[in-house]
Write a protein that holds these residues in place. Sequence first.
Motif, mmCIF file in Angstrom:
data_model
loop_
_atom_site.group_PDB
_atom_site.id
_atom_site.type_symbol
_atom_site.label_atom_id
_atom_site.label_comp_id
_atom_site.label_asym_id
_atom_site.label_seq_id
_atom_site.Cartn_x
_atom_site.Cartn_y
_atom_site.Cartn_z
ATOM 1 N N ALA A 1 75.781 2.416 14.862
ATOM 2 C CA ALA A 1 74.663 3.293 14.499
ATOM 3 C C ALA A 1 73.417 2.418 14.355
ATOM 4 O O ALA A 1 73.525 1.217 14.112
ATOM 5 N N GLN A 2 72.246 3.009 14.495
ATOM 6 C CA GLN A 2 71.011 2.229 14.412
ATOM 7 C C GLN A 2 70.862 1.513 13.075
ATOM 8 O O GLN A 2 70.359 0.414 13.009
ATOM 9 N N ASP A 3 71.356 2.128 12.002
ATOM 10 C CA ASP A 3 71.276 1.450 10.705
ATOM 11 C C ASP A 3 72.380 0.408 10.528
ATOM 12 O O ASP A 3 72.472 -0.237 9.498
ATOM 13 N N GLY A 4 73.196 0.203 11.570
ATOM 14 C CA GLY A 4 74.238 -0.810 11.537
ATOM 15 C C GLY A 4 73.881 -2.071 12.297
ATOM 16 O O GLY A 4 74.703 -2.967 12.422
ATOM 17 N N THR A 5 72.649 -2.163 12.793
ATOM 18 C CA THR A 5 72.219 -3.381 13.478
ATOM 19 C C THR A 5 72.029 -4.481 12.441
ATOM 20 O O THR A 5 71.741 -4.209 11.277
ATOM 21 N N PHE A 6 72.158 -5.734 12.867
ATOM 22 C CA PHE A 6 71.999 -6.787 11.869
ATOM 23 C C PHE A 6 70.602 -6.788 11.270
ATOM 24 O O PHE A 6 70.465 -6.995 10.066
ATOM 25 N N PRO A 7 69.512 -6.511 12.028
ATOM 26 C CA PRO A 7 68.208 -6.458 11.361
ATOM 27 C C PRO A 7 68.122 -5.346 10.309
ATOM 28 O O PRO A 7 67.561 -5.554 9.228
ATOM 29 N N ALA A 8 68.704 -4.196 10.598
ATOM 30 C CA ALA A 8 68.671 -3.096 9.625
ATOM 31 C C ALA A 8 69.468 -3.449 8.374
ATOM 32 O O ALA A 8 69.050 -3.145 7.252
ATOM 33 N N LEU A 9 70.606 -4.105 8.563
ATOM 34 C CA LEU A 9 71.428 -4.499 7.418
ATOM 35 C C LEU A 9 70.728 -5.539 6.555
ATOM 36 O O LEU A 9 70.760 -5.459 5.328
ATOM 37 N N VAL A 10 70.092 -6.511 7.196
ATOM 38 C CA VAL A 10 69.365 -7.541 6.449
ATOM 39 C C VAL A 10 68.201 -6.912 5.690
ATOM 40 O O VAL A 10 67.997 -7.183 4.503
ATOM 41 N N ALA A 11 67.426 -6.063 6.368
ATOM 42 C CA ALA A 11 66.277 -5.405 5.721
ATOM 43 C C ALA A 11 66.737 -4.588 4.522
ATOM 44 O O ALA A 11 66.123 -4.646 3.447
ATOM 45 N N ASP A 12 67.826 -3.852 4.694
ATOM 46 C CA ASP A 12 68.340 -3.035 3.602
ATOM 47 C C ASP A 12 68.819 -3.913 2.442
ATOM 48 O O ASP A 12 68.487 -3.660 1.289
ATOM 49 N N LYS A 13 69.560 -4.964 2.765
ATOM 50 C CA LYS A 13 70.101 -5.852 1.725
ATOM 51 C C LYS A 13 68.991 -6.512 0.913
ATOM 52 O O LYS A 13 69.101 -6.675 -0.297
ATOM 53 N N LEU A 14 67.898 -6.877 1.592
ATOM 54 C CA LEU A 14 66.808 -7.577 0.918
ATOM 55 C C LEU A 14 65.694 -6.651 0.434
ATOM 56 O O LEU A 14 64.728 -7.109 -0.154
ATOM 57 N N GLY A 15 65.808 -5.347 0.717
ATOM 58 C CA GLY A 15 64.787 -4.394 0.285
ATOM 59 C C GLY A 15 63.473 -4.579 1.024
ATOM 60 O O GLY A 15 62.401 -4.389 0.453
ATOM 61 N N LEU B 1 72.633 -14.274 7.765
ATOM 62 C CA LEU B 1 71.191 -14.139 7.628
ATOM 63 C C LEU B 1 70.790 -13.723 6.221
ATOM 64 O O LEU B 1 69.768 -14.163 5.704
ATOM 65 N N ALA B 2 71.588 -12.883 5.607
ATOM 66 C CA ALA B 2 71.249 -12.420 4.263
ATOM 67 C C ALA B 2 71.283 -13.547 3.250
ATOM 68 O O ALA B 2 70.475 -13.599 2.337
ATOM 69 N N VAL B 3 72.220 -14.462 3.426
ATOM 70 C CA VAL B 3 72.293 -15.578 2.490
ATOM 71 C C VAL B 3 71.682 -16.836 3.076
ATOM 72 O O VAL B 3 71.516 -17.819 2.382
ATOM 73 N N LEU C 1 61.289 -11.122 -1.764
ATOM 74 C CA LEU C 1 61.051 -10.519 -0.455
ATOM 75 C C LEU C 1 60.990 -9.002 -0.500
ATOM 76 O O LEU C 1 60.523 -8.375 0.447
ATOM 77 N N GLN C 2 61.448 -8.429 -1.573
ATOM 78 C CA GLN C 2 61.527 -6.980 -1.674
ATOM 79 C C GLN C 2 60.168 -6.335 -1.455
ATOM 80 O O GLN C 2 59.154 -6.766 -2.008
ATOM 81 N N GLY C 3 60.155 -5.328 -0.577
ATOM 82 C CA GLY C 3 58.934 -4.583 -0.285
ATOM 83 C C GLY C 3 58.060 -5.231 0.773
ATOM 84 O O GLY C 3 57.070 -4.654 1.203
ATOM 85 N N LYS C 4 58.408 -6.433 1.192
ATOM 86 C CA LYS C 4 57.616 -7.134 2.203
ATOM 87 C C LYS C 4 58.156 -6.837 3.599
ATOM 88 O O LYS C 4 59.194 -6.207 3.761
#
Length: 184
Positions: free
Chosen positions: A74-88, A25-27, A54-57
């Motif tokens: 952990a909650q920050d280990g979900t794929f949505p959390a990882l994608v959001a973090d990776k893309l800011g 998803l990140a790429v 996408l950063q900040g959006k």
Amino acid sequence: MGSTALPSRTPRVVTYLIWLVAVLLAVAEPGAKGPAMAPSEVLGVHAGTDNQGLQGKVYVALGDSISAGRFATAQDGTFPALVADKLGMTLNLVARSGAKAAWALPQLGAVQAAHPALVTIELGTNDVGFNTPLDTFAAQYDAIVSGVSSPQSRVLCVGSWLPSAAIDTIIAQTCERHGGIFVT
């Protein structure tokens, strides 16, 4: 005796699968049937180096238990959390364990109100597991993808976690028909 505990490797395997989906998803590499596209063409960013597009959006993750965090350590280990973090991005999680496509229909207003720049749709697995008729699923999934698609949003549709060529074909064709990207 009588224990139904899973082997200790099961969560690790699931964690690796979630990481794999997060990377996809990140790429945003398209599914095997789709055209080859660079990550920058799909997300409008240079994956890993330039997230300014996408950063900040807002990123909305619409999905079932996998999106909600089942099997994540952990909650920050979900794929949505990882994608959001990776893309800011700011994550708006619209997910429920056990969700079938029908559950998402009343959620579309919340997704639209968030004005997301990125939407992932991770639904279909429970429809496979609970034998939703294919024509019903197709109509519901079309309404979902249509409802979240806009010129301001990039849509990524994730294939079913249970093997179903029929459901994955519906997901891929529906997503691509509405300008989204199918990932599996």
